[in-house]
Motif scaffolding. Sequence first.
Motif, PDB file in Angstrom:
ATOM      1  N   THR A  73      -5.343   9.795  45.598  1.00  0.00           N
ATOM      2  CA  THR A  73      -4.310  10.941  45.553  1.00  0.00           C
ATOM      3  C   THR A  73      -4.283  12.431  44.898  1.00  0.00           C
ATOM      4  O   THR A  73      -2.732  12.815  45.411  1.00  0.00           O
ATOM      5  CB  THR A  73      -4.267  10.303  43.200  1.00  0.00           C
ATOM      6  N   TYR A  77      -0.592  13.494  46.081  1.00  0.00           N
ATOM      7  CA  TYR A  77       0.174  14.740  45.897  1.00  0.00           C
ATOM      8  C   TYR A  77      -0.283  15.889  45.756  1.00  0.00           C
ATOM      9  O   TYR A  77       0.006  16.334  44.808  1.00  0.00           O
ATOM     10  CB  TYR A  77       0.354  13.636  44.443  1.00  0.00           C
ATOM     11  N   SER A  81      -0.587  17.685  40.329  1.00  0.00           N
ATOM     12  CA  SER A  81       1.075  17.025  40.680  1.00  0.00           C
ATOM     13  C   SER A  81       0.645  15.932  39.477  1.00  0.00           C
ATOM     14  O   SER A  81      -0.447  16.286  38.387  1.00  0.00           O
ATOM     15  CB  SER A  81       0.260  15.888  41.307  1.00  0.00           C
ATOM     16  N   GLU A  83       0.522  12.880  39.000  1.00  0.00           N
ATOM     17  CA  GLU A  83      -0.536  11.771  39.146  1.00  0.00           C
ATOM     18  C   GLU A  83      -1.492  11.990  38.868  1.00  0.00           C
ATOM     19  O   GLU A  83      -2.576  11.552  38.198  1.00  0.00           O
ATOM     20  CB  GLU A  83       0.184  10.965  40.252  1.00  0.00           C
ATOM     21  N   THR A  84      -1.750  13.285  39.517  1.00  0.00           N
ATOM     22  CA  THR A  84      -3.525  14.403  39.254  1.00  0.00           C
ATOM     23  C   THR A  84      -4.034  13.965  37.781  1.00  0.00           C
ATOM     24  O   THR A  84      -4.535  13.811  37.333  1.00  0.00           O
ATOM     25  CB  THR A  84      -3.527  15.340  39.822  1.00  0.00           C
ATOM     26  N   LYS A 117       6.104  24.024  45.593  1.00  0.00           N
ATOM     27  CA  LYS A 117       5.200  24.287  43.635  1.00  0.00           C
ATOM     28  C   LYS A 117       4.778  25.573  43.386  1.00  0.00           C
ATOM     29  O   LYS A 117       3.767  26.390  43.894  1.00  0.00           O
ATOM     30  CB  LYS A 117       3.759  23.506  43.945  1.00  0.00           C
TER      31      LYS A 117
END
Length: 168
Positions: A73, A77, A81, A83-84, A117
Amino acid sequence: MNSDRINEDSIEFKLGKILCNNKLTISTAESCTGGMVAAKLISYPGISASFLEGAITYSNEAKMKRLGVRKETLDAYGAVSEETAREMAEGVAKASSSNTSIATTGIAGPGGGTDEKPVGLVYIAVHVNNKTIIEKCNFSGNREEIRISATNHALKMLKDELENQNYK
């Protein structure tokens, strides 16, 4: 006015009351907020009945070791993120056996941002009764202002989700 008196209109008071009145447990996993979410929650008198633990997992290694965030992960990503954030919230809930959790991961600045980001980007995840909700937020201000904004938003997200699930 007594300086020891808690503001009953504050988000942390309202959230603490919901958690304690409903015998819910909570744990936190924080990166960019560095413990501010836990500190706000702990300001509620009696929160020890609900607050189980808080983890400040700043490094990727800590996220993997303490929260069970998968290396795949992080590689795919990045630490900042959706997902994290999801794996952080679900991981701390599982590790502590809590039925609610909050996770924050982001870029508070002043450095570290990229076009993809930027500084102020924060992912917040709240986990309630096996349901995880994630929000992507873009906060502005200096490092401290971003951390405070993320903390307050995280607490509000959890309060709103608890109320959506009919906890009062």
